[in-house]
Design a protein around this motif. Sequence first.
Motif, PDB file in Angstrom:
ATOM      1  N   SER A 178       0.851  -1.554   0.141  1.00  0.00           N
ATOM      2  CA  SER A 178       0.172  -0.276  -0.115  1.00  0.00           C
ATOM      3  C   SER A 178       1.073   0.730  -0.327  1.00  0.00           C
ATOM      4  CB  SER A 178      -0.623   0.013   1.157  1.00  0.00           C
ATOM      5  OG  SER A 178      -0.234  -0.303   2.279  1.00  0.00           O
ATOM      6  N   ARG A 179       2.232   1.069  -0.121  1.00  0.00           N
ATOM      7  CA  ARG A 179       2.868   1.856   0.112  1.00  0.00           C
ATOM      8  C   ARG A 179       3.358   2.657  -0.743  1.00  0.00           C
ATOM      9  NH1 ARG A 179       7.301  -0.819   4.203  1.00  0.00           N
ATOM     10  NH2 ARG A 179       6.418  -0.818   6.246  1.00  0.00           N
ATOM     11  N   ALA A 180       2.396   3.026  -1.592  1.00  0.00           N
ATOM     12  CA  ALA A 180       2.027   4.049  -3.128  1.00  0.00           C
ATOM     13  C   ALA A 180       2.029   5.278  -2.397  1.00  0.00           C
ATOM     14  CB  ALA A 180       1.518   3.427  -3.975  1.00  0.00           C
ATOM     15  N   LYS A 181       2.944   6.393  -3.716  1.00  0.00           N
ATOM     16  CA  LYS A 181       2.717   7.731  -2.919  1.00  0.00           C
ATOM     17  C   LYS A 181       3.709   8.462  -4.868  1.00  0.00           C
ATOM     18  CE  LYS A 181       3.632   7.091   2.086  1.00  0.00           C
ATOM     19  NZ  LYS A 181       5.247   7.210   2.953  1.00  0.00           N
ATOM     20  N   ALA A 182       3.077   9.343  -4.985  1.00  0.00           N
ATOM     21  CA  ALA A 182       2.975  10.221  -5.818  1.00  0.00           C
ATOM     22  C   ALA A 182       3.766  11.969  -5.182  1.00  0.00           C
ATOM     23  CB  ALA A 182       2.250  10.439  -7.367  1.00  0.00           C
ATOM     24  N   LEU A 183       4.876  12.031  -5.555  1.00  0.00           N
ATOM     25  CA  LEU A 183       4.850  14.216  -4.660  1.00  0.00           C
ATOM     26  C   LEU A 183       5.401  14.920  -5.876  1.00  0.00           C
ATOM     27  CD1 LEU A 183       5.279  15.354  -2.763  1.00  0.00           C
ATOM     28  CD2 LEU A 183       7.983  15.355  -2.574  1.00  0.00           C
TER      29      LEU A 183
END
Length: 202
Positions: A178-183
């Motif tokens: 679940s560690r899906a990130k976009a910055l």
Amino acid sequence: LSYYKRSPMVPIDYSTIQRAYTLGSIHTRDIQRRILLCNGSHALQETFCIDDGASVIIESVSSHRKRMKSTRSEKSPKRFRSSTCDPQHSDYLKDNFSDDVTITLHTVKANQPLVRVEHGTIILRGLHLSHDSTGADIWNGNAVVQVHPPTLPSITESTRRQDLSNLPDLLSHRSTISRAKALIEHCSLSSRSGRGVVAIDG
């Protein structure tokens, strides 16, 4: 040398963003990767997908140089620099390391994002992102950036089937995947067919 290998330039070191990502990771064997883009338009042939847990930074060379210069100036005293500079070298820097860096994806495939993050992290800096895909389903990918971890069996379904033996593995896998990130920093996003950013469970 290690820093250089972990920060390839496109199109100087690799011809495309995808080649820099796949081939660059083989050379560095590092989960943290940086791709620097020179001035111009960089066309993707397909969605740029992060699904291996990597942490990837894609930024313009100009943005990277500005941040590095700011960091150095904060940590060290001011230094006098020579006012002389090779005119040809100066023109090269101006032409190739400006802020005019665009990533495009124009595809006939339905509902394809320009960037998809399934497992990992992406940081986008100092870029123009231009997207166009057939279809109109933003939840299934018609967006510039899609953050969407894969769907996993729910814990209630597992317990309902009395399959408790794999529950610790399921919990661990869920927390990891679940560690899906976009910055996104100092970027402009445009899509002719969908949305800018769509985040589902990310």
